[in-house]
Design an enzyme around this catalytic site. Structure first.
Site, PDB file in Angstrom:
ATOM      1  NE  ARG A  30      42.122  44.841  40.166  1.00 52.61           N
ATOM      2  CZ  ARG A  30      41.848  43.756  39.451  1.00 52.61           C
ATOM      3  NH1 ARG A  30      42.513  43.497  38.351  1.00 52.61           N
ATOM      4  NH2 ARG A  30      40.912  42.920  39.830  1.00 52.61           N
ATOM      5  CB  THR A  69      36.607  49.159  41.662  1.00 55.86           C
ATOM      6  OG1 THR A  69      35.926  49.345  40.425  1.00 55.86           O
ATOM      7  CG2 THR A  69      36.053  47.954  42.385  1.00 55.86           C
ATOM      8  CE  LYS A  97      35.224  46.576  37.896  1.00 55.10           C
ATOM      9  NZ  LYS A  97      35.026  46.688  39.345  1.00 55.10           N
ATOM     10  CD  GLU A 146      46.674  48.472  61.297  1.00 58.56           C
ATOM     11  OE1 GLU A 146      47.800  48.967  61.077  1.00 58.56           O
ATOM     12  OE2 GLU A 146      46.457  47.260  61.465  1.00 58.56           O
TER      13      GLU A 146
HETATM   14  N1  DSN Z   1      34.958  41.479  38.371  1.00 55.04           N
HETATM   15  C1  DSN Z   1      34.256  42.733  38.153  1.00 55.04           C
HETATM   16  C2  DSN Z   1      33.760  42.828  36.771  1.00 55.04           C
HETATM   17  O1  DSN Z   1      34.405  42.294  35.897  1.00 55.04           O
HETATM   18  O2  DSN Z   1      32.731  43.447  36.520  1.00 55.04           O
HETATM   19  C3  DSN Z   1      33.181  42.924  39.129  1.00 55.04           C
HETATM   20  O3  DSN Z   1      33.612  42.620  40.409  1.00 55.04           O
END
Ligand code: DSN
Length: 421
Positions: A234, A225, A228, A55
């Site tokens: 994640r 995020t 992606k 923390e």
């Molecule tokens: N679940 C993500 C997506 O597939 O775009 C967004 O949070």
């Protein structure tokens, strides 16, 4: 990852992980928010850093024993700042939704007016949609897309912003196939005195690789995020101008979260190093070329793409003309080895749980090294599979599944190369 220990202790889970590995290796994964991380990112995610509580922030922790955690988090922060050309980065958000919630906490009080893109138009739940806490605790005003173009209408955004004077203005979303005009949004935010937040979760890798304009010069805060197009674990990150750094840091911890997930922080650091390295620019541009090739072939086969095509990694396909609902098509395609998700299209007359469209994208197939010729083949399979689903014909689905398995053997997935040997 070798599953020796887990196989001994918990064979049930080991089998399920092994099955998932095989699924990821054998199928063509087209969900635009998914990807394959490298073996290096996987190793960091599975490391002993998961054992440590931390923390606070580097140099200001509430627990001892941070000799190695502090430099790890500092490396992640510095790499994020350099890659996205921002003053400040917070790498602790557990994922995109907590990152976005921290933004509300930093700038708003419950009941304040905020503005974001409507979920059915391509926005994200956390941009104020009514079923999300962000639509319940704040007075949310939603903008959409133009029916004729499927694109955001900045005149509408400006008119709504002038009428409602939101504290926060979100741009970005989850099903936007076109370039986001960050400068246009920034002008509106400035005019109404709103904090502009660019949610680049979907396109962070494209921004890092120069395949989408950067919001860095325009947005007060950038939320993303890390898993992606950016191809990390994640997780989530918030980036901002120096003036907002104290508010953002305070909102993430202690405002919203407890201890950061240090194994994720290390994996984010590794992914950011990979994204700054040789080859990532080409990867990001190839994602877009692949999406265009996939879209062109679908258009040639008579499909309606929302907005008529794509500028980025994703395609939103309205299947109304094909006479098959999105969910039925998505289920049939999954059986055929082509994994995408059913999705609402703007102005969808159907319900979100059984909508008219499907959403697909190219980050994962591009990570496997697939290029335009494979995209054309995938579009042919999608077309055959959708037509088969419309007439409840399982024969072509089985044929496509066999052909998909043959193709994927030639394109080993990152992190799963050993399955291709
Ligand atoms: N679940 C993500 C997506 O597939 O775009 C967004 O949070």
């Amino acid at each position: 990852m070798p599953l020796d220990a887990i196989s001994r202790i918990d064979p049930e889970i080991a089998h399920l992980i092994a099955d998932e590995e095989r699924r990821q290796a054998e199928k063509i994964r087209l969900i635009p928010s998914e990807n394959y991380v490298s073996s290096a990112v996987l190793e960091a995610t599975g490391s002993v850093l998961t054992n440590k509580y931390s923390e606070g922030y580097p140099g200001k922790r509430y627990y001892e024993g941070q000799q190695f955690i502090d430099p790890i988090e500092t490396l992640a922060i510095e790499r994020a700042k350099a890659l996205f050309s921002v003053d400040h980065a917070n790498v602790q958000p557990y994922s995109g939704s907590p990152a976005n919630l921290a933004v509300y906490l930093a700038f708003c009080k419950p009941g304040d007016t905020i503005m974001g893109m409507a979920l059915p138009a391509g926005g994200h739940l956390t941009h104020g949609w009514n079923v999300s806490i962000t639509g319940k605790f704040f007075k949310s005003v939603a903008y959409g897309v133009r029916k004729e173009t499927g694109r955001v209408d900045l005149d509408e955004v400006r008119a709504l912003a002038l009428e409602h004077r939101p504290k926060l203005l979100w741009c970005g979303g989850t099903a936007i196939p076109r370039t986001i005009d960050f400068a246009g949004f920034a002008a509106i935010a400035k005019e109404v005195g709103a904090v502009l937040v660019a949610d680049i979760a979907h396109i962070a890798g494209l921004v890092a690789g120069g395949a989408h304009p950067s919001p860095a010069a325009h947005a007060d805060v950038i939320s993303t995020t890390t898993h992606k197009t950016l191809r990390g674990p994640r997780g989530g990150m918030l980036m901002c101008r120096a003036a907002h750094a104290p508010a953002i840091d305070k909102a993430v911890f202690p405002g919203l979260q407890g201890g950061p997930h240090n194994h994720t922080t290390a994996a984010i650091a590794v992914a950011l190093k990979e994204a700054a390295g040789d080859g990532f620019k080409a990867y990001a541009h190839q994602i877009v070329k692949n999406a265009r090739a996939l879209g062109d072939e679908l258009l040639a086969r008579g499909y309606d793409l929302v907005s008529g095509g794509t500028d980025n990694h994703l395609l939103l396909v309205d299947l109304t003309k094909q006479g098959v609902p999105g969910k039925k098509a998505a289920r049939a395609l999954d059986r055929a080895g082509l994994v995408l998700n059913y999705n609402t299209v703007p102005f969808d007359p159907r319900k979100p749980f059984d909508p008219s469209g499907v959403r697909l994208g190219t980050p994962a197939v591009t990570s496997r090294g697939m290029k335009e010729p494979e995209m054309k083949q995938i579009a042919r399979w999608l077309d055959e599979g959708i037509r088969a689903a419309a007439r409840d014909d399982e024969g072509p689905i089985e044929t496509i599944l066999g052909e998909v398995r043959e193709l994927t053997k030639g394109f080993p997935a990152p992190g799963l190369e050993r399955l291709a040997r």
